[in-house]
Design an enzyme around this catalytic site. Structure first.
Site, PDB file in Angstrom:
ATOM      1  N   GLU A 109       5.902   3.369  22.224  1.00  0.00           N
ATOM      2  CA  GLU A 109       4.781   4.021  21.538  1.00  0.00           C
ATOM      3  C   GLU A 109       3.841   4.682  22.550  1.00  0.00           C
ATOM      4  O   GLU A 109       3.438   4.054  23.530  1.00  0.00           O
ATOM      5  CB  GLU A 109       4.051   2.940  20.729  1.00  0.00           C
ATOM      6  CG  GLU A 109       3.022   3.458  19.757  1.00  0.00           C
ATOM      7  CD  GLU A 109       2.410   2.298  18.936  1.00  0.00           C
ATOM      8  OE1 GLU A 109       3.056   1.230  18.809  1.00  0.00           O
ATOM      9  OE2 GLU A 109       1.290   2.478  18.442  1.00  0.00           O
ATOM     10  N   LYS A 165       5.855  -6.364  19.142  1.00  0.00           N
ATOM     11  CA  LYS A 165       5.454  -5.191  19.952  1.00  0.00           C
ATOM     12  C   LYS A 165       4.655  -5.685  21.146  1.00  0.00           C
ATOM     13  O   LYS A 165       3.727  -6.485  20.983  1.00  0.00           O
ATOM     14  CB  LYS A 165       4.626  -4.240  19.087  1.00  0.00           C
ATOM     15  CG  LYS A 165       3.829  -3.185  19.840  1.00  0.00           C
ATOM     16  CD  LYS A 165       3.214  -2.168  18.890  1.00  0.00           C
ATOM     17  CE  LYS A 165       1.759  -1.902  19.219  1.00  0.00           C
ATOM     18  NZ  LYS A 165       1.133  -0.975  18.255  1.00  0.00           N
ATOM     19  N   LYS A 201      -2.011   5.482  11.021  1.00  0.00           N
ATOM     20  CA  LYS A 201      -3.224   4.659  10.909  1.00  0.00           C
ATOM     21  C   LYS A 201      -4.209   5.397  10.022  1.00  0.00           C
ATOM     22  O   LYS A 201      -4.511   6.578  10.274  1.00  0.00           O
ATOM     23  CB  LYS A 201      -3.852   4.435  12.285  1.00  0.00           C
ATOM     24  CG  LYS A 201      -3.071   3.473  13.177  1.00  0.00           C
ATOM     25  CD  LYS A 201      -3.726   3.316  14.524  1.00  0.00           C
ATOM     26  CE  LYS A 201      -2.966   2.280  15.373  1.00  0.00           C
ATOM     27  NZ  LYS A 201      -3.382   2.348  16.792  1.00  0.00           N
ATOM     28  N   GLY A 225      -2.244  -0.874  13.338  1.00  0.00           N
ATOM     29  CA  GLY A 225      -3.429  -1.703  13.111  1.00  0.00           C
ATOM     30  C   GLY A 225      -4.488  -1.403  14.147  1.00  0.00           C
ATOM     31  O   GLY A 225      -4.190  -0.883  15.230  1.00  0.00           O
ATOM     32  N   LYS A 242       2.230  -4.775  24.274  1.00  0.00           N
ATOM     33  CA  LYS A 242       1.398  -3.796  24.958  1.00  0.00           C
ATOM     34  C   LYS A 242       1.897  -3.733  26.400  1.00  0.00           C
ATOM     35  O   LYS A 242       2.230  -4.787  26.989  1.00  0.00           O
ATOM     36  CB  LYS A 242      -0.063  -4.232  24.918  1.00  0.00           C
ATOM     37  CG  LYS A 242      -0.670  -4.115  23.526  1.00  0.00           C
ATOM     38  CD  LYS A 242      -0.777  -2.655  23.111  1.00  0.00           C
ATOM     39  CE  LYS A 242      -1.582  -2.497  21.831  1.00  0.00           C
ATOM     40  NZ  LYS A 242      -1.717  -1.085  21.451  1.00  0.00           N
ATOM     41  N   SER A 275       1.499  -7.156  17.190  1.00  0.00           N
ATOM     42  CA  SER A 275       1.219  -6.426  18.418  1.00  0.00           C
ATOM     43  C   SER A 275       0.607  -7.429  19.391  1.00  0.00           C
ATOM     44  O   SER A 275      -0.444  -8.000  19.109  1.00  0.00           O
ATOM     45  CB  SER A 275       0.236  -5.298  18.122  1.00  0.00           C
ATOM     46  OG  SER A 275      -0.204  -4.690  19.313  1.00  0.00           O
ATOM     47  N   ASP A 325       1.377   7.655  18.256  1.00  0.00           N
ATOM     48  CA  ASP A 325       0.242   7.040  17.572  1.00  0.00           C
ATOM     49  C   ASP A 325      -0.955   7.986  17.781  1.00  0.00           C
ATOM     50  O   ASP A 325      -1.218   8.884  16.957  1.00  0.00           O
ATOM     51  CB  ASP A 325      -0.002   5.638  18.160  1.00  0.00           C
ATOM     52  CG  ASP A 325      -1.246   4.934  17.659  1.00  0.00           C
ATOM     53  OD1 ASP A 325      -2.017   5.536  16.902  1.00  0.00           O
ATOM     54  OD2 ASP A 325      -1.486   3.760  18.038  1.00  0.00           O
ATOM     55  N   ASP A 359       4.107  -0.561  23.517  1.00  0.00           N
ATOM     56  CA  ASP A 359       3.041   0.427  23.263  1.00  0.00           C
ATOM     57  C   ASP A 359       2.222   0.589  24.533  1.00  0.00           C
ATOM     58  O   ASP A 359       1.563  -0.353  24.985  1.00  0.00           O
ATOM     59  CB  ASP A 359       2.152  -0.064  22.111  1.00  0.00           C
ATOM     60  CG  ASP A 359       1.075   0.945  21.724  1.00  0.00           C
ATOM     61  OD1 ASP A 359       0.988   2.021  22.358  1.00  0.00           O
ATOM     62  OD2 ASP A 359       0.318   0.655  20.770  1.00  0.00           O
TER      63      ASP A 359
HETATM   64  O1  OSB Z   1      -2.440   1.323  19.802  1.00  0.00           O
HETATM   65  O2  OSB Z   1      -1.759   0.247  18.107  1.00  0.00           O
HETATM   66  C1  OSB Z   1      -2.620   0.436  18.978  1.00  0.00           C
HETATM   67  C2  OSB Z   1      -5.368  -2.224  18.666  1.00  0.00           C
HETATM   68  C3  OSB Z   1      -6.474  -1.481  19.026  1.00  0.00           C
HETATM   69  C4  OSB Z   1      -6.308  -0.171  19.404  1.00  0.00           C
HETATM   70  C5  OSB Z   1      -5.044   0.410  19.400  1.00  0.00           C
HETATM   71  C6  OSB Z   1      -3.930  -0.307  19.021  1.00  0.00           C
HETATM   72  C7  OSB Z   1      -4.103  -1.666  18.680  1.00  0.00           C
HETATM   73  C8  OSB Z   1      -3.000  -2.552  18.345  1.00  0.00           C
HETATM   74  C9  OSB Z   1      -3.371  -3.766  17.543  1.00  0.00           C
HETATM   75  O3  OSB Z   1      -1.873  -2.431  18.745  1.00  0.00           O
HETATM   76  C10 OSB Z   1      -2.719  -3.828  16.229  1.00  0.00           C
HETATM   77  C11 OSB Z   1      -3.349  -4.924  15.402  1.00  0.00           C
HETATM   78  O4  OSB Z   1      -2.902  -6.056  15.510  1.00  0.00           O
HETATM   79  O5  OSB Z   1      -4.302  -4.625  14.645  1.00  0.00           O
HETATM   80 MG    MG Z   2      -0.578   2.259  19.411  1.00  0.00          MG
END
Ligand code: OSB
Ligand code: MG
Length: 374
Positions: free
Chosen positions: A213, A161, A262, A290, A163, A135, A238, A188
């Protein structure tokens, strides 16, 4: 099992580089760890709440309060036999799933240790290795993002992925797809868009994304179902999915075609397995999300990802992407093929580095069952 003591610690762990999402930037993690001691063994859990209540309503501080004053005393007074007993033990406390998960997951770890099997085996996992994606946070420029992607692909990661948010979306996808037309690519939004952005989001379809996402509100199903009808790209939920009932509602309403699971967001292994089973029975693929976890939460994510329905690469990646040194031994590593080998030793499969944890600890409390005086 007899609960001899529950130690709560808050550790400070600086991220190697800032992680930016549509809701803010994280630089240093403040992580609550739960150690549950029982009959000579220690089970460990990690609370995945963020430093601020921006992803969900929980934060490091709210979780600390709920753990110390509510959940740990409840667990210390109970005699759970299985991790699966925890939802009943914590039933009176509404919400606060990330705080609950820290303790419940520690009990699952203890149970696996007692049985002498890996956590993956205990939960019914079917994989010896799991597929990993990364991510990537919002970067300060497109060339910087492209360099990061190049680095992660070279390391073997199977899915990228991105952001995204208004202003960091179409142009970014265009540059990435121009350079890598074939890679598994997703995005995402962490709820950065509104239904009035529909015409804009429909343009995402041009980039052959594996999924989008959580584009809309963090607590929504209905408007995602409206948006999904307009999109070819699958929506993945999510934030919206807090439990099995939410998963059933989202699947029935066709709010999404994929679910991110999660452990913290759903309250621990019991509910994560229930969400997984509901999705599997209905043909909805899932993957493990994550929350910038330390090695303890990461180890639990590795185990969860071995369930049958986890058919898409997750956001579970190597410790070295986040920390100069992780608090587990060995660290979580990813092969050149983008896989994590699932440990088969009893419990979580990664030892805690207690000396290092001690050095990183900024507060610590022990909760014991009230002594029964005859
Ligand atoms: O939305 O998946 C998410 C990190 C913090 C809060 C929300 C998210 C995330 C990530 C990071 O996308 C995923 C990771 O590398 O742990
Ligand atoms: Mg997410």
């Amino acid at each position: 099992m007899r609960i001899d003591g529950i130690i709560l610690r808050e550790i400070h762990l600086p991220l190697l580089r800032p992680f930016e999402t549509s809701f803010g930037v994280t630089r240093d993690r403040r992580i609550v760890l739960a150690e549950v001691q029982s009959e000579g063994l220690s089970g460990w859990g990690e609370c995945t709440a963020g430093e601020h209540p921006f992803f969900s309503g929980e934060s490091t501080d709210t979780a600390w309060q709920i753990l110390l004053n509510e959940l740990a005393p409840m667990l210390a007074a109970a005699s759970p036999e299985h991790g699966g007993d925890c939802p009943r033990i914590f039933h009176a406390v509404r919400g606060n799933p990330m705080a609950k998960a820290a303790l419940e997951n520690a009990i699952w770890d203890l149970e696996a240790q007692r049985e002498g099997i890996s956590l993956s085996r205990l939960i019914g996992g079917v994989r010896e290795s799991i597929s990993c994606g990364v991510s990537l946070g919002i970067q300060s420029s497109i060339p910087e993002l492209l360099a990061t992607i190049e680095h992660e692909l070279a390391a073997g990661y199977q899915r990228i992925k991105l952001k995204c948010k208004p202003g960091w979306d179409l142009e970014v996808f265009e540059h990435v797809r121009e350079r890598w037309p074939e890679i598994l690519l997703s995005c995402d939004a962490n709820s950065a868009y509104r239904l009035r952005d529909e015409e804009h989001i429909v343009k995402f379809d041009a980039f052959d994304l594996l999924m989008i996402e959580q584009p809309l509100w963090h607590d929504d199903f209905y408007f995602h179902s409206v948006l999904q009808r307009r999109l070819n790209t699958p929506i993945c939920l999510d934030e919206s999915i807090r439990n099995r009932r939410d998963a059933l509602a989202a699947i029935e309403m066709e709010s999404c075609k994929i679910i991110n699971i999660k452990l913290g967001r759903v309250g621990g292994f019991s509910e994560a397995i229930a969400v997984h089973n509901a999705a599997l029975e209905r043909g909805i693929p899932v993957w493990c999300g994550g929350m910038l976890e330390s090695g303890i939460g990461r180890a639990h994510n590795v185990a969860l990802s071995t369930l049958e329905g986890f058919t898409l690469p997750g956001d579970v990646s190597a410790s070295a992407r986040y920390w100069t040194q992780d608090i587990v031994e060995p660290e979580v590593t990813v092969s050149a093929e983008g896989e994590i080998i699932v440990p088969d030793t009893p419990g979580r499969g990664y030892e805690t580095r207690t000396d290092l944890i001690e050095k990183l600890t900024v507060r610590r409390e022990t909760v014991r069952a009230m002594a029964h005086v005859a």
